[in-house]
Design a protein around this motif. Structure first.
Motif, PDB file in Angstrom:
ATOM      1  N   GLY A   1     -10.929  11.688  -0.191  1.00 35.24           N
ATOM      2  CA  GLY A   1     -11.567  12.491  -1.347  1.00 35.24           C
ATOM      3  C   GLY A   1     -11.515  14.244  -0.993  1.00 35.24           C
ATOM      4  N   THR A   2     -10.357  14.619  -0.193  1.00 35.92           N
ATOM      5  CA  THR A   2     -10.268  15.906   0.361  1.00 35.92           C
ATOM      6  C   THR A   2      -9.298  16.955  -0.388  1.00 35.92           C
ATOM      7  N   PHE A   3      -8.467  16.045  -1.262  1.00 32.96           N
ATOM      8  CA  PHE A   3      -7.277  16.961  -1.761  1.00 32.96           C
ATOM      9  C   PHE A   3      -7.524  17.241  -3.059  1.00 32.96           C
ATOM     10  N   ASN A   4      -7.153  18.536  -3.456  1.00 37.58           N
ATOM     11  CA  ASN A   4      -7.305  19.335  -4.841  1.00 37.58           C
ATOM     12  C   ASN A   4      -5.919  18.794  -5.440  1.00 37.58           C
ATOM     13  N   TRP A   5      -6.016  17.952  -6.174  1.00 39.01           N
ATOM     14  CA  TRP A   5      -4.755  17.248  -7.123  1.00 39.01           C
ATOM     15  C   TRP A   5      -4.318  18.061  -8.189  1.00 39.01           C
ATOM     16  N   SER A   6      -5.282  19.053  -8.663  1.00 37.43           N
ATOM     17  CA  SER A   6      -4.926  19.872  -9.725  1.00 37.43           C
ATOM     18  C   SER A   6      -4.265  21.163  -9.454  1.00 37.43           C
ATOM     19  N   ARG A   7      -4.236  21.591  -8.156  1.00 33.53           N
ATOM     20  CA  ARG A   7      -3.819  22.873  -7.762  1.00 33.53           C
ATOM     21  C   ARG A   7      -2.212  22.923  -8.179  1.00 33.53           C
ATOM     22  N   GLU A   8      -1.655  23.814  -8.825  1.00 33.67           N
ATOM     23  CA  GLU A   8      -0.253  24.116  -9.133  1.00 33.67           C
ATOM     24  C   GLU A   8       0.442  23.095  -9.872  1.00 33.67           C
ATOM     25  N   GLY A   9      -0.578  21.707 -10.469  1.00 34.58           N
ATOM     26  CA  GLY A   9      -0.052  20.678 -11.427  1.00 34.58           C
ATOM     27  C   GLY A   9       1.013  20.108 -10.578  1.00 34.58           C
ATOM     28  N   ARG A  10       1.143  19.878  -9.366  1.00 29.89           N
ATOM     29  CA  ARG A  10       2.301  19.087  -8.648  1.00 29.89           C
ATOM     30  C   ARG A  10       2.127  17.753  -8.467  1.00 29.89           C
ATOM     31  N   TYR A  11       1.077  17.263  -9.161  1.00 27.97           N
ATOM     32  CA  TYR A  11       0.862  15.622  -9.136  1.00 27.97           C
ATOM     33  C   TYR A  11       0.384  15.193 -10.497  1.00 27.97           C
ATOM     34  N   PRO A  12       1.258  14.965 -11.182  1.00 23.62           N
ATOM     35  CA  PRO A  12       1.004  14.956 -12.794  1.00 23.62           C
ATOM     36  C   PRO A  12       0.356  13.500 -13.121  1.00 23.62           C
ATOM     37  N   MET A  13       0.224  12.681 -12.086  1.00 23.63           N
ATOM     38  CA  MET A  13      -0.347  11.366 -12.393  1.00 23.63           C
ATOM     39  C   MET A  13      -1.815  11.546 -12.356  1.00 23.63           C
ATOM     40  N   LEU A  14      -2.281  12.520 -11.571  1.00 21.62           N
ATOM     41  CA  LEU A  14      -3.675  12.740 -11.591  1.00 21.62           C
ATOM     42  C   LEU A  14      -4.173  14.118 -12.209  1.00 21.62           C
TER      43      LEU A  14
ATOM     44  N   ALA B   1       0.897  -1.294   0.051  1.00 20.14           N
ATOM     45  CA  ALA B   1      -0.011  -0.147  -0.142  1.00 20.14           C
ATOM     46  C   ALA B   1       0.839   1.199   0.182  1.00 20.14           C
ATOM     47  N   GLN B   2       2.179   1.268   0.811  1.00 17.88           N
ATOM     48  CA  GLN B   2       2.817   2.306   0.815  1.00 17.88           C
ATOM     49  C   GLN B   2       3.554   2.552  -0.374  1.00 17.88           C
ATOM     50  N   VAL B   3       3.969   1.464  -1.222  1.00 15.26           N
ATOM     51  CA  VAL B   3       4.845   1.792  -2.607  1.00 15.26           C
ATOM     52  C   VAL B   3       3.696   2.322  -3.449  1.00 15.26           C
ATOM     53  N   ILE B   4       2.562   1.839  -3.397  1.00 15.55           N
ATOM     54  CA  ILE B   4       1.464   2.278  -4.550  1.00 15.55           C
ATOM     55  C   ILE B   4       1.109   3.921  -4.299  1.00 15.55           C
ATOM     56  N   VAL B   5       1.133   4.171  -3.015  1.00  8.18           N
ATOM     57  CA  VAL B   5       0.781   5.493  -2.488  1.00  8.18           C
ATOM     58  C   VAL B   5       1.817   6.539  -3.076  1.00  8.18           C
ATOM     59  N   MET B   6       2.978   5.970  -2.757  1.00 10.35           N
ATOM     60  CA  MET B   6       4.234   7.029  -3.043  1.00 10.35           C
ATOM     61  C   MET B   6       4.495   6.911  -4.552  1.00 10.35           C
ATOM     62  N   HIS B   7       4.066   5.826  -5.584  1.00 14.30           N
ATOM     63  CA  HIS B   7       4.357   5.717  -6.700  1.00 14.30           C
ATOM     64  C   HIS B   7       3.356   6.878  -7.360  1.00 14.30           C
ATOM     65  N   THR B   8       2.128   7.003  -6.957  1.00 16.14           N
ATOM     66  CA  THR B   8       1.182   7.894  -7.434  1.00 16.14           C
ATOM     67  C   THR B   8       1.719   9.403  -7.285  1.00 16.14           C
ATOM     68  N   LEU B   9       2.303   9.390  -5.947  1.00 19.78           N
ATOM     69  CA  LEU B   9       2.633  11.084  -5.642  1.00 19.78           C
ATOM     70  C   LEU B   9       3.935  11.391  -5.922  1.00 19.78           C
TER      71      LEU B   9
ATOM     72  N   PHE C   1     -12.523  10.849  -6.027  1.00 22.15           N
ATOM     73  CA  PHE C   1     -12.181   9.644  -5.774  1.00 22.15           C
ATOM     74  C   PHE C   1     -10.877   8.977  -6.882  1.00 22.15           C
ATOM     75  N   ALA C   2     -10.497  10.291  -7.512  1.00 21.81           N
ATOM     76  CA  ALA C   2      -9.209  10.061  -8.518  1.00 21.81           C
ATOM     77  C   ALA C   2      -8.057   9.525  -8.020  1.00 21.81           C
ATOM     78  N   PHE C   3      -7.787   9.711  -6.734  1.00 19.15           N
ATOM     79  CA  PHE C   3      -6.399   9.213  -6.255  1.00 19.15           C
ATOM     80  C   PHE C   3      -6.615   7.785  -6.033  1.00 19.15           C
ATOM     81  N   ALA C   4      -7.797   7.125  -5.308  1.00 22.93           N
ATOM     82  CA  ALA C   4      -7.936   5.829  -5.543  1.00 22.93           C
ATOM     83  C   ALA C   4      -7.726   5.024  -6.767  1.00 22.93           C
ATOM     84  N   ILE C   5      -8.476   5.762  -7.709  1.00 23.49           N
ATOM     85  CA  ILE C   5      -8.433   5.271  -9.277  1.00 23.49           C
ATOM     86  C   ILE C   5      -6.899   5.170  -9.776  1.00 23.49           C
TER      87      ILE C   5
END
Ligand SMILES: Cc1ncc(COP(=O)(O)O)c(C=O)c1O
Length: 427
Positions: free
Chosen positions: A226-239, A90-98, A258-262
């Motif tokens: 479901g709380t985080f704004n992934w698009s702000r400043e484009g810092r999370y390109p996976m999302l 779980a920790q690997v997958i989370v960090m791989h996404t971020l 629920f984009a992070f879980a996806i």
């Protein structure tokens, strides 16, 4: 008529589950299959293009696992869950996404030793760099944040027990830094603590411990708050950027809260591959049904053991946040008002030899490297999990020569205490 919102006990038994539509089976079946037949070519195309939800292949999703995902997400108050093969996965997958290579995350120093190893060593191979901070000094989190920081990682109740982290204060640091707060809620479980209520954006679990609860299956879970704004400043390109794997789809735009879980599922689990076996999901689901009862009893038994240990003449100190005299008791009352969980450490006046003697003489307790079983478990970290460290490193990791860790089980508390009493009495 207003719709009733089910309580925690009801959700622990029912969330995500329906009688099987084909057979009427009341308990969620084990869908022990690698793959799922498509209705037709258009259905297959829609599934592969993420235009419709459904099953393709059990590395990406499985109906038994889906019930577990919905149940844990519901208990945590998140928008969606993703089941994986272990807590570490779980920790690997989370960090791989971020994270991208060369970036950083800030983590509490008070974590499960395996997570400290994973962050210090395995993650270095991806060039994901951990910066450590002290949960007793919130300012150290603030100071550790830089332009490269992509997340903050803490445990709610930290393994090896005793330490309760000030989630709300650290969520404040994360908000000011514009990064998500990830909370490993393994030791507390959502029965004792719900980190999303205090500002966490992502919750991770080792299902192996109290959620499964019976010491029979390894598993992990990611919950999207479901709380985080992934698009702000484009810092999370996976999302926030068009994904070439999905014809330029922008996951945050398409899937919203629920984009992070996806993203964890379709970019992480799909490509890295640590899928949870549906058989394990079945066993863990059965465990979750009794989570509230078990966590209540674990906490009651652990408090009784801690209160007994404090008075024992061979015991130098006890670290358990449920004790009214414990430095973390105030935080425990705020974040875990129903109890401080099962795990504690204590120090023996007789040092290393006394620790070895105790684990050699227990009869009811099992001497092994796990927590969160119905059975009471004991370990002497200095002679086992932490034996490769220098003496100074052992002390810094909370695994000094005199330290013993307990995961107090669900047996009669008098039997648990009697076992410790007889083992401590051996000369
Ligand atoms: C707090 C915590 N997080 C994560 C893990 C890792 O989980 P797993 O063993 O399921 O990979 C553990 C395992 O002990 C743990 O205690």
């Amino acid at each position: 008529m207003t719709e009733r919102i089910p309580g925690f006990n009801t959700l622990a038994i029912h969330a995500g589950a329906q009688p099987d539509p084909t057979t009427g089976a009341r308990v969620t079946p084990i869908y022990q299959t690698t793959s799922f037949v498509f209705d037709d070519v258009d259905h297959a195309a829609a599934l592969f293009g993420l235009q419709t939800f459904g099953n393709i292949y059990s590395r990406i999703g499985n109906p038994t696992n889906a019930v577990l995902e919905e149940r844990i997400a519901s208990l945590e108050g998140g928008t969606a869950g993703l089941a994986v093969a272990s807590g570490h996965a779980a920790q690997v997958i989370v960090m791989h996404t971020l994270m991208r290579p060369g970036e950083e995350f800030v983590a509490s120093r008070k974590l499960y030793g395996g997570s400290i190893n994973q962050f210090n060593h395995a993650f270095k191979n991806f060039d994901w760099n951990v910066v450590w901070a002290d949960p007793d000094d919130i300012g150290s989190f603030e100071r550790a944040v830089s332009q490269k920081t992509k997340a903050i990682f803490i445990e709610s109740i930290a393994n090896p027990g005793g330490v309760v982290t000030d989630i709300e204060a650290i969520a404040g640091v994360a908000k000011r830094a514009g990064v998500p707060l990830i909370v490993d809620n393994t030791l507390a479980t959502p029965y004792l603590c719900k980190p999303i209520d205090y500002g966490a954006d992502i919750v991770v679990h080792s299902l192996t411990k109290f959620l499964g609860g019976h010491g029979n299956s390894i598993g992990g879970m990611i919950v999207d708050g479901g709380t985080f704004n992934w698009s702000r400043e484009g810092r999370y390109p996976m999302l926030s950027e068009p994904r070439p794997e999905y014809n330029g789809m922008v996951l945050h735009e398409t899937f919203g809260n629920f984009a992070f879980a996806i993203a964890c599922r379709v970019l992480g689990l799909r490509d890295i591959g640590p899928a949870l076996s549906p058989f394990n999901a079945f066993l863990i689901l059965t465990g979750v049904e009794t989570l509230p009862l078990r966590m209540q009893r674990h906490s009651e038994n652990a408090l009784a053991v801690a209160e007994w240990l404090v008075k024992h003449n061979k015991v130098a100190w006890v670290s358990y946040a449920g004790l009214s005299t414990d430095p973390y008791n105030k935080l425990a009352k705020k974040y875990c008002p129903k109890g401080a969980g099962a795990v504690m450490t204590f120090g023996l006046k007789g040092g290393y030899d006394a620790g070895v003697k105790l684990v050699s003489n227990v009869q009811l307790f099992s001497h092994l490297a796990n927590i969160g079983d119905t059975r009471s478990l004991i370990i002497h970290p200095a002679s086992t999990t932490h034996r490769q460290l220098t003496d100074a490193q052992k002390v810094q990791a909370g695994a000094g020569p005199e330290v013993v860790r307990l995961s107090v089980g669900l047996e009669d508390k008098d039997d648990i205490i009697a076992d410790l009493e007889q083992a401590l009495a051996v000369d």
